[in-house]
Design an enzyme around this catalytic site. Structure first.
Site, PDB file in Angstrom:
ATOM      1  N   ARG A  27       0.832  -1.202   0.000  1.00  0.00           N
ATOM      2  CA  ARG A  27       0.000   0.000   0.000  1.00  0.00           C
ATOM      3  C   ARG A  27       0.870   1.257   0.000  1.00  0.00           C
ATOM      4  O   ARG A  27       1.772   1.399  -0.788  1.00  0.00           O
ATOM      5  CB  ARG A  27      -1.003  -0.052   1.146  1.00  0.00           C
ATOM      6  CG  ARG A  27      -2.089  -1.114   0.930  1.00  0.00           C
ATOM      7  CD  ARG A  27      -3.157  -1.087   2.003  1.00  0.00           C
ATOM      8  NE  ARG A  27      -4.268  -1.965   1.676  1.00  0.00           N
ATOM      9  CZ  ARG A  27      -5.234  -2.286   2.526  1.00  0.00           C
ATOM     10  NH1 ARG A  27      -5.223  -1.801   3.757  1.00  0.00           N
ATOM     11  NH2 ARG A  27      -6.216  -3.079   2.157  1.00  0.00           N
ATOM     12  N   SER A  28       0.609   2.198   0.894  1.00  0.00           N
ATOM     13  CA  SER A  28       1.267   3.509   0.788  1.00  0.00           C
ATOM     14  C   SER A  28       2.732   3.514   1.166  1.00  0.00           C
ATOM     15  O   SER A  28       3.406   4.524   0.968  1.00  0.00           O
ATOM     16  CB  SER A  28       0.521   4.552   1.631  1.00  0.00           C
ATOM     17  OG  SER A  28      -0.663   4.943   0.980  1.00  0.00           O
ATOM     18  N   ALA A  29       3.261   2.415   1.674  1.00  0.00           N
ATOM     19  CA  ALA A  29       4.712   2.349   1.825  1.00  0.00           C
ATOM     20  C   ALA A  29       5.381   2.466   0.455  1.00  0.00           C
ATOM     21  O   ALA A  29       6.567   2.786   0.370  1.00  0.00           O
ATOM     22  CB  ALA A  29       5.122   1.055   2.515  1.00  0.00           C
ATOM     23  N   THR A  30       4.598   2.231  -0.608  1.00  0.00           N
ATOM     24  CA  THR A  30       5.077   2.447  -1.978  1.00  0.00           C
ATOM     25  C   THR A  30       5.498   3.889  -2.201  1.00  0.00           C
ATOM     26  O   THR A  30       6.420   4.160  -2.988  1.00  0.00           O
ATOM     27  CB  THR A  30       3.975   2.084  -2.988  1.00  0.00           C
ATOM     28  OG1 THR A  30       3.378   0.834  -2.645  1.00  0.00           O
ATOM     29  CG2 THR A  30       4.531   2.011  -4.407  1.00  0.00           C
ATOM     30  N   LYS A  31       4.830   4.832  -1.549  1.00  0.00           N
ATOM     31  CA  LYS A  31       5.096   6.252  -1.792  1.00  0.00           C
ATOM     32  C   LYS A  31       6.543   6.626  -1.506  1.00  0.00           C
ATOM     33  O   LYS A  31       7.134   7.449  -2.205  1.00  0.00           O
ATOM     34  CB  LYS A  31       4.158   7.119  -0.946  1.00  0.00           C
ATOM     35  CG  LYS A  31       2.695   7.106  -1.384  1.00  0.00           C
ATOM     36  CD  LYS A  31       1.881   8.050  -0.519  1.00  0.00           C
ATOM     37  CE  LYS A  31       0.432   8.188  -1.003  1.00  0.00           C
ATOM     38  NZ  LYS A  31      -0.376   6.996  -0.687  1.00  0.00           N
TER      39      LYS A  31
END
Length: 399
Positions: free
Chosen positions: A76-80
């Site tokens: 999820r937002s750890a991708t950012k």
């Protein structure tokens, strides 16, 4: 809470002497915090000191397969945080001016009063574009065209640069299109060729077809009562909870930019290059990636020059977040240590993923951390399992 119970999960992997508290915390996550399948890795001054995994590969129980050393998860937002490396490296190489208007590279973006939106505004969640006026279908969300086109055409919801609010999904379309305009390459291919390949990382933004079997299935789970991280609220304040339930709120609209919600376990979603939400990695890869940002790793030169590292973790946004309705801190593309997202120390930077995952680094201590899970609990920035692991790491260095 009563005394510690014995974990029924066989924890696999290794810890160096002195890091045994991390193994204990990892086992406790299964025994006391509802964990189903997970992995954690820690690097210290470029050397791997923790590499643990355990539980089931699939959080929804779809398969009896155990979590293995090479199991990867959508984070999820750890991708950012991974995505943010790309524009910062383009700046480091003299190809991208952080203080230039986005329209310099992406002319269509100038429409509807966005002429003065700067590149740094995209990275620090200050662009005023946390929502799309009309939510995208799952098919539109992954086509690489509809998201950027919608954001280029619409007006910001606040004057860019004056406030900040988490761009939960739109961050990905904005950064991806910027990178494409500057380099002619997709952000996912840039990560594969310039970061994952050279560093030997099992980390993808756009999962190759041959890697689908490596990835466990995500599932939403309830955290056991009373398992919140120390010093953090287990339940959000009423106003925050109501905002997540209100279809008209900025909060709900930001997290509902794709409607109906995409199936995160589908091969199509995993293969999509969504830099805000669909990265896939092992914990080992996340920790190694962040370790390489702050120092050399196994003979590889550090990825960020000192000036770039300073940019990554210098505060650009702080205070009440228009989207999350809590106080957040951001550098350029990375969340910074704070009450809403505790990391490894005051100078640490990284990014959580809603429901569990976390990756971060602390240049002062030389630590880099990666945690992934297949059980998505109801949190956005401070998962109690990740926080327990961080506290165990901090205990090793006297934090």
């Amino acid at each position: 809470m009563s005394g510690k119970r014995e974990s029924v999960v066989d924890v696999q992997g290794t810890v160096e002497d002195g890091f045994e508290p991390v193994r204990d915390a990892f086992a406790d996550n299964f025994a006391r915090r509802g964990e189903r399948g997970a992995a954690v890795a820690v690097y210290l001054h470029g050397r791997k000191v923790v590499d643990l995994w355990g539980g089931a590969k699939d959080g929804d129980g779809a398969s009896p397969e155990p979590w293995e050393a090479g199991t990867a998860q959508l984070v999820r937002s750890a991708t950012k945080g991974v995505a943010a490396i790309v524009p910062l490296l383009l700046h480091q190489r003299g190809l991208l001016d952080l203080d230039a208007p986005v329209g310099t590279y992406w002319p269509e973006f100038k429409a509807a009063g966005k002429e003065r939106v700067l590149v740094r505004h995209l990275l620090s969640h200050r662009a005023g574009l946390p929502v799309v006026d009309t939510p995208l279908t799952p098919t539109q969300a992954i086509d690489g065209v509809s998201g950027p086109a919608a954001l280029a055409a619409q007006a910001p919801v606040w004057e860019p640069g004056t406030e900040h609010g988490y761009h939960a999904q739109t961050y990905g379309w904005l950064i991806a299109e910027l990178v494409l305009r500057v380099t002619g390459r997709t952000l996912g291919s840039w990560v594969a060729e310039e970061i994952s390949g050279p560093l030997g990382l099992d980390l993808w933004i756009g999962l190759p077809a041959g890697m689908q079997s490596r990835v466990g299935r995500l599932a939403d789970i309830e955290a056991p009562a009373g398992t919140g991280a120390a010093g953090l609220r287990v339940r959000p304040k009423r106003a925050v909870a109501e905002a997540y339930e209100d279809p008209s709120s900025l909060t709900r609209r930001a997290f509902g930019a794709i409607s109906p919600a995409a199936d995160e376990n589908s091969p199509e979603y995993r293969a999509a290059e969504l830099p805000a939400s669909a990265g896939i990695a092992t914990a080992r890869a996340l920790a190694r990636c962040y370790a390489a940002l702050i120092g050399p790793v196994d003979g590889h030169q550090r990825v960020f020059a000192p000036a770039t590292l300073t940019l990554a973790r210098t505060e650009e946004s702080a205070g009440l977040d228009r989207t999350l309705l809590v106080h957040t801190r951001f550098g350029l593309g990375f969340m910074l240590h704070g009450a809403a997202s505790p990391l490894l120390g005051p100078g640490a930077f990284g990014h959580p993923g809603r429901g569990g995952a976390l990756a971060c680094a602390d240049p002062e201590s030389g630590l880099a951390f990666g945690y992934i899970t297949n059980g998505m609990q109801k949190n956005v920035t401070a998962d109690p399992r990740a926080q327990a692991l961080l506290r165990a790491v901090a205990s090793r260095i006297g934090g």
